[in-house]
Every structure is written in structure tokens, then in C-alpha cells.
Design a protein around this motif. Structure first.
Motif, PDB file in Angstrom:
ATOM      1  N   HIS A   1     -14.537  15.544  26.781  1.00 37.56           N
ATOM      2  CA  HIS A   1     -13.960  16.316  25.732  1.00 37.56           C
ATOM      3  C   HIS A   1     -14.978  16.468  24.623  1.00 37.56           C
ATOM      4  O   HIS A   1     -14.810  17.660  24.196  1.00 37.56           O
ATOM      5  N   ALA A   2     -15.744  15.556  24.336  1.00 36.66           N
ATOM      6  CA  ALA A   2     -16.609  15.815  23.245  1.00 36.66           C
ATOM      7  C   ALA A   2     -17.781  17.068  23.433  1.00 36.66           C
ATOM      8  O   ALA A   2     -17.972  17.609  22.647  1.00 36.66           O
ATOM      9  N   GLU A   3     -18.288  17.209  24.953  1.00 36.83           N
ATOM     10  CA  GLU A   3     -18.945  17.998  25.128  1.00 36.83           C
ATOM     11  C   GLU A   3     -18.345  19.491  25.339  1.00 36.83           C
ATOM     12  O   GLU A   3     -18.824  20.495  24.697  1.00 36.83           O
ATOM     13  N   LYS A   4     -17.033  19.622  25.501  1.00 45.44           N
ATOM     14  CA  LYS A   4     -16.242  20.790  25.546  1.00 45.44           C
ATOM     15  C   LYS A   4     -16.164  21.162  24.193  1.00 45.44           C
ATOM     16  O   LYS A   4     -16.163  22.670  23.850  1.00 45.44           O
ATOM     17  N   LEU A   5     -15.757  20.350  23.259  1.00 47.01           N
ATOM     18  CA  LEU A   5     -15.478  20.538  21.979  1.00 47.01           C
ATOM     19  C   LEU A   5     -16.678  20.994  21.091  1.00 47.01           C
ATOM     20  O   LEU A   5     -16.715  21.705  20.432  1.00 47.01           O
ATOM     21  N   GLY A   6     -17.968  20.537  21.619  1.00 51.20           N
ATOM     22  CA  GLY A   6     -19.078  20.791  20.768  1.00 51.20           C
ATOM     23  C   GLY A   6     -19.463  19.983  19.750  1.00 51.20           C
ATOM     24  O   GLY A   6     -20.349  20.222  19.022  1.00 51.20           O
ATOM     25  N   ALA A   7     -19.109  18.464  20.181  1.00 52.05           N
ATOM     26  CA  ALA A   7     -19.584  17.535  18.996  1.00 52.05           C
ATOM     27  C   ALA A   7     -21.098  17.047  19.499  1.00 52.05           C
ATOM     28  O   ALA A   7     -21.275  16.477  20.697  1.00 52.05           O
ATOM     29  N   LYS A   8     -22.158  17.224  18.596  1.00 55.90           N
ATOM     30  CA  LYS A   8     -23.185  17.152  18.959  1.00 55.90           C
ATOM     31  C   LYS A   8     -23.950  16.047  18.007  1.00 55.90           C
ATOM     32  O   LYS A   8     -24.955  15.608  18.099  1.00 55.90           O
ATOM     33  N   HIS A   9     -23.456  15.881  16.901  1.00 56.74           N
ATOM     34  CA  HIS A   9     -23.751  14.774  15.880  1.00 56.74           C
ATOM     35  C   HIS A   9     -24.021  13.369  16.554  1.00 56.74           C
ATOM     36  O   HIS A   9     -23.037  13.013  17.054  1.00 56.74           O
ATOM     37  N   TYR A  10     -25.072  12.826  16.514  1.00 56.26           N
ATOM     38  CA  TYR A  10     -25.237  11.540  17.012  1.00 56.26           C
ATOM     39  C   TYR A  10     -24.550  10.598  16.361  1.00 56.26           C
ATOM     40  O   TYR A  10     -24.279   9.464  17.252  1.00 56.26           O
ATOM     41  N   ASN A  11     -24.018  10.645  15.421  1.00 58.31           N
ATOM     42  CA  ASN A  11     -23.090   9.669  14.722  1.00 58.31           C
ATOM     43  C   ASN A  11     -21.632   9.947  14.860  1.00 58.31           C
ATOM     44  O   ASN A  11     -20.885   9.419  14.138  1.00 58.31           O
ATOM     45  N   TRP A  12     -21.395  10.844  15.841  1.00 60.53           N
ATOM     46  CA  TRP A  12     -19.994  11.121  16.028  1.00 60.53           C
ATOM     47  C   TRP A  12     -19.712  10.346  17.412  1.00 60.53           C
ATOM     48  O   TRP A  12     -19.786  10.780  18.354  1.00 60.53           O
ATOM     49  N   HIS A  13     -18.854   9.506  17.103  1.00 62.77           N
ATOM     50  CA  HIS A  13     -18.068   8.622  18.148  1.00 62.77           C
ATOM     51  C   HIS A  13     -16.759   8.803  18.543  1.00 62.77           C
ATOM     52  O   HIS A  13     -16.055   8.676  17.800  1.00 62.77           O
ATOM     53  N   PHE A  14     -16.565   9.017  19.894  1.00 61.13           N
ATOM     54  CA  PHE A  14     -15.169   9.159  20.275  1.00 61.13           C
ATOM     55  C   PHE A  14     -14.754   7.829  20.719  1.00 61.13           C
ATOM     56  O   PHE A  14     -15.492   7.343  21.937  1.00 61.13           O
ATOM     57  N   LEU A  15     -13.782   6.990  20.301  1.00 63.00           N
ATOM     58  CA  LEU A  15     -13.458   5.779  20.552  1.00 63.00           C
ATOM     59  C   LEU A  15     -12.396   5.418  21.169  1.00 63.00           C
ATOM     60  O   LEU A  15     -11.281   6.238  21.391  1.00 63.00           O
ATOM     61  N   THR A  16     -12.471   4.577  22.365  1.00 62.24           N
ATOM     62  CA  THR A  16     -11.202   3.883  23.116  1.00 62.24           C
ATOM     63  C   THR A  16     -11.433   2.654  23.359  1.00 62.24           C
ATOM     64  O   THR A  16     -12.260   1.867  22.976  1.00 62.24           O
ATOM     65  N   GLY A  17     -10.160   1.963  23.772  1.00 60.24           N
ATOM     66  CA  GLY A  17     -10.040   0.543  23.849  1.00 60.24           C
ATOM     67  C   GLY A  17      -8.498   0.254  24.414  1.00 60.24           C
ATOM     68  O   GLY A  17      -7.726   1.014  24.823  1.00 60.24           O
ATOM     69  N   ASN A  18      -8.207  -1.059  23.854  1.00 61.66           N
ATOM     70  CA  ASN A  18      -6.952  -1.473  24.366  1.00 61.66           C
ATOM     71  C   ASN A  18      -5.804  -0.678  23.168  1.00 61.66           C
ATOM     72  O   ASN A  18      -5.935  -0.692  21.914  1.00 61.66           O
ATOM     73  N   ARG A  19      -4.639  -0.226  23.878  1.00 59.47           N
ATOM     74  CA  ARG A  19      -3.793   0.665  23.321  1.00 59.47           C
ATOM     75  C   ARG A  19      -3.104  -0.234  22.092  1.00 59.47           C
ATOM     76  O   ARG A  19      -3.076   0.464  21.014  1.00 59.47           O
ATOM     77  N   ASP A  20      -2.465  -1.176  22.330  1.00 58.90           N
ATOM     78  CA  ASP A  20      -1.969  -2.001  21.154  1.00 58.90           C
ATOM     79  C   ASP A  20      -2.859  -2.288  19.886  1.00 58.90           C
ATOM     80  O   ASP A  20      -2.616  -2.300  18.975  1.00 58.90           O
ATOM     81  N   TYR A  21      -4.153  -2.623  20.485  1.00 58.10           N
ATOM     82  CA  TYR A  21      -5.109  -2.947  19.377  1.00 58.10           C
ATOM     83  C   TYR A  21      -5.379  -1.619  18.617  1.00 58.10           C
ATOM     84  O   TYR A  21      -5.496  -1.690  17.318  1.00 58.10           O
ATOM     85  N   ILE A  22      -5.460  -0.544  19.173  1.00 56.18           N
ATOM     86  CA  ILE A  22      -5.536   0.790  18.696  1.00 56.18           C
ATOM     87  C   ILE A  22      -4.604   1.193  17.614  1.00 56.18           C
ATOM     88  O   ILE A  22      -4.778   1.539  16.169  1.00 56.18           O
ATOM     89  N   HIS A  23      -3.239   1.075  18.196  1.00 56.73           N
ATOM     90  CA  HIS A  23      -2.089   1.281  17.137  1.00 56.73           C
ATOM     91  C   HIS A  23      -2.174   0.370  16.357  1.00 56.73           C
ATOM     92  O   HIS A  23      -1.787   0.785  15.107  1.00 56.73           O
ATOM     93  N   ASN A  24      -2.463  -0.857  16.378  1.00 51.18           N
ATOM     94  CA  ASN A  24      -2.363  -1.670  15.255  1.00 51.18           C
ATOM     95  C   ASN A  24      -3.456  -1.576  14.145  1.00 51.18           C
ATOM     96  O   ASN A  24      -3.040  -1.531  12.984  1.00 51.18           O
ATOM     97  N   LEU A  25      -4.662  -1.168  14.735  1.00 42.73           N
ATOM     98  CA  LEU A  25      -5.662  -0.559  13.832  1.00 42.73           C
ATOM     99  C   LEU A  25      -5.408   0.598  13.075  1.00 42.73           C
ATOM    100  O   LEU A  25      -5.625   0.778  11.556  1.00 42.73           O
ATOM    101  N   ALA A  26      -4.664   1.503  13.672  1.00 42.26           N
ATOM    102  CA  ALA A  26      -4.011   2.892  13.026  1.00 42.26           C
ATOM    103  C   ALA A  26      -3.002   2.513  11.767  1.00 42.26           C
ATOM    104  O   ALA A  26      -3.216   2.611  10.641  1.00 42.26           O
ATOM    105  N   MET A  27      -2.012   1.659  12.281  1.00 43.44           N
ATOM    106  CA  MET A  27      -0.914   1.612  11.372  1.00 43.44           C
ATOM    107  C   MET A  27      -0.935   0.210  10.640  1.00 43.44           C
ATOM    108  O   MET A  27      -0.788   0.459   9.246  1.00 43.44           O
ATOM    109  N   LYS A  28      -1.703  -0.805  10.829  1.00 44.94           N
ATOM    110  CA  LYS A  28      -1.769  -1.799  10.065  1.00 44.94           C
ATOM    111  C   LYS A  28      -3.118  -1.933   9.126  1.00 44.94           C
ATOM    112  O   LYS A  28      -3.350  -2.299   8.123  1.00 44.94           O
ATOM    113  N   GLY A  29      -3.872  -1.234   9.767  1.00 43.61           N
ATOM    114  CA  GLY A  29      -5.244  -1.365   9.344  1.00 43.61           C
ATOM    115  C   GLY A  29      -5.714  -0.194   8.205  1.00 43.61           C
ATOM    116  O   GLY A  29      -6.171  -0.540   7.197  1.00 43.61           O
TER     117      GLY A  29
END
Length: 208
Positions: A115-143
Motif C-alpha cells: 500500500h505504501a509503495e503504491k501510494l508513493g510513501a517514501k519518507h523514512y519516518n513514515w510508518h504504516f502501523l498494524t497490530g492487535n485490533r482491540d489494542y488499536i481501536h483502544n488507542l484511537a478512541m481512549k488514547g
């Protein structure tokens, strides 16, 4: 003759000092952007299968978005606007982006890399992040207090905010104020005015 030269040099040093001190002070002075709160601690995996935490972003001004790669609605607009920020600050080691997937079961590191390559994301500090879904949804809504959730009745199966969070070098969420003096908290990642505002405010934070 030597005394005159010494006096001349001393005068130049004095004048330079008078000019330079305010510049140095300005360099370390806080901007007018409001502190909203501290970024919650997190650790996720990026598109290169590398563990990335908030500590990796310390010393950098960065922008956070919650998205997913198969989103048919607002994500493509958000990603394109992130590309504008990349273009503005490309090559600056003190700038970064965190694009966090809210559909991590599908968005594996390999999928996010493609996805990053197709988009053209080249900055070395641009991180596309994944993990546990509950953890991420918690991070978004509560964090971050940004909505993210599953909804099978909408296109793509997930809903989320189209806002960008701006974080300073010390890990604090920052924002400008509106015309009434109230912090806007987050920036509209779908609107040209919001993108222009965050561009301007990134510059302010980089100068702190």
C-alpha cells in the motif's frame, strides 16, 4: 595598531552577540500552539515488520492518522493529503507520519508495504502501523479520542475519524486555536484549509 584591531574585533563580536542572542532564544521558545495532552504509549509493527513505539518518534514532529488500506471513502483523501505533507517536509529527519490501520487482520505488514509503495510513501519516518485490533481501536478512541470501529453496514466495514493529530518533539499533542480562542485539538485531514493549517503548524513545532 594592535589595540585598534582588538577594539574593532571586540566591537564586531559585541554587535553579533546583540543580534544573535534573540535569534538563539527564539529557536528554543515555545510557539503559540496549545498542548492538548501527552500521546499515549504504544508499540505497533510497521510495513517493514519493525516494532515502532512512541519512543521512536521522540525528537520528531509527526502526524497521526487512523485509516485502513481497503477504505473506499475518506482514507484515499487522507492519504493523498499526507503525501502533501511528505512533499513539504521530505528529507527532514525531524518530521514523521504514523498511519495506523484499524483493520489490522487484513492490513498485515506486507499488505501495508504494498500500500505504501503504491501510494508513493517514501519518507523514512513514515510508518504504516498494524497490530492487535482491540489494542488499536483502544488507542484511537481512549488514547487519542478519535473514533474508530467496525460497522458492517458501511462501505468497507469500518468507520473512523478523518482528523489528523499533530505531535511535537516531546510527545505532546498540539493544536492551534480557533477564532474564539478555543483549541481545535485536531486538524481536518479531508479539507484543504485543514491541510494548510497543519503544514503551517508543523513548521512552528520544527522551529521549537
Amino acid at each position: 595598531m594592535k589595540n585598534k584591531s582588538y577594539i574593532g574585533i571586540s566591537f564586531i563580536v559585541l554587535i553579533f552577540g546583540i543580534w544573535a542572542v534573540p535569534k538563539i532564544v527564539d529557536r528554543f521558545k515555545k510557539s503559540d500552539l496549545t498542548e492538548i495532552g501527552t500521546v499515549p504509549e504504544f508499540e505497533l509493527t510497521d510495513q517493514n515488520n519493525k516494532k515502532i513505539s512512541g519512543k521512536d518518534y521522540l525528537g520528531k514532529v509527526y502526524v497521526v492518522e487512523f485509516f485502513f488500506s481497503t477504505c473506499p471513502s475518506i482514507c484515499p483523501i487522507m492519504n493523498q493529503n499526507m503525501l502533501k505533507l511528505q512533499e513539504e517536509y521530505y528529507g527532514n529527519p525531524e518530521f514523521g507520519i504514523a498511519s495506523v490501520s484499524i483493520n489490522p487482520e487484513y492490513d498485515t505488514p506486507q499488505v501495508l508495504k504494498e500500500h505504501a509503495e503504491k501510494l508513493g510513501a517514501k519518507h523514512y519516518n513514515w510508518h504504516f502501523l498494524t497490530g492487535n485490533r482491540d489494542y488499536i481501536h483502544n488507542l484511537a478512541m481512549k488514547g487519542f479520542n478519535l473514533y474508530a470501529g467496525e460497522n458492517k453496514n458501511v462501505a468497507g466495514g469500518f468507520e473512523h475519524s478523518g482528523l489528523f493529530a499533530l505531535v511535537d518533539k516531546d510527545g505532546n499533542i498540539r493544536s492551534r486555536k480557533d477564532n474564539y480562542g478555543n483549541p481545535i485539538t485536531y486538524y481536518d485531514g479531508l479539507d484543504d484549509a485543514g491541510v494548510l493549517a497543519i503544514k503551517e503548524d508543523i513548521k512552528k513545532l520544527l522551529a521549537e
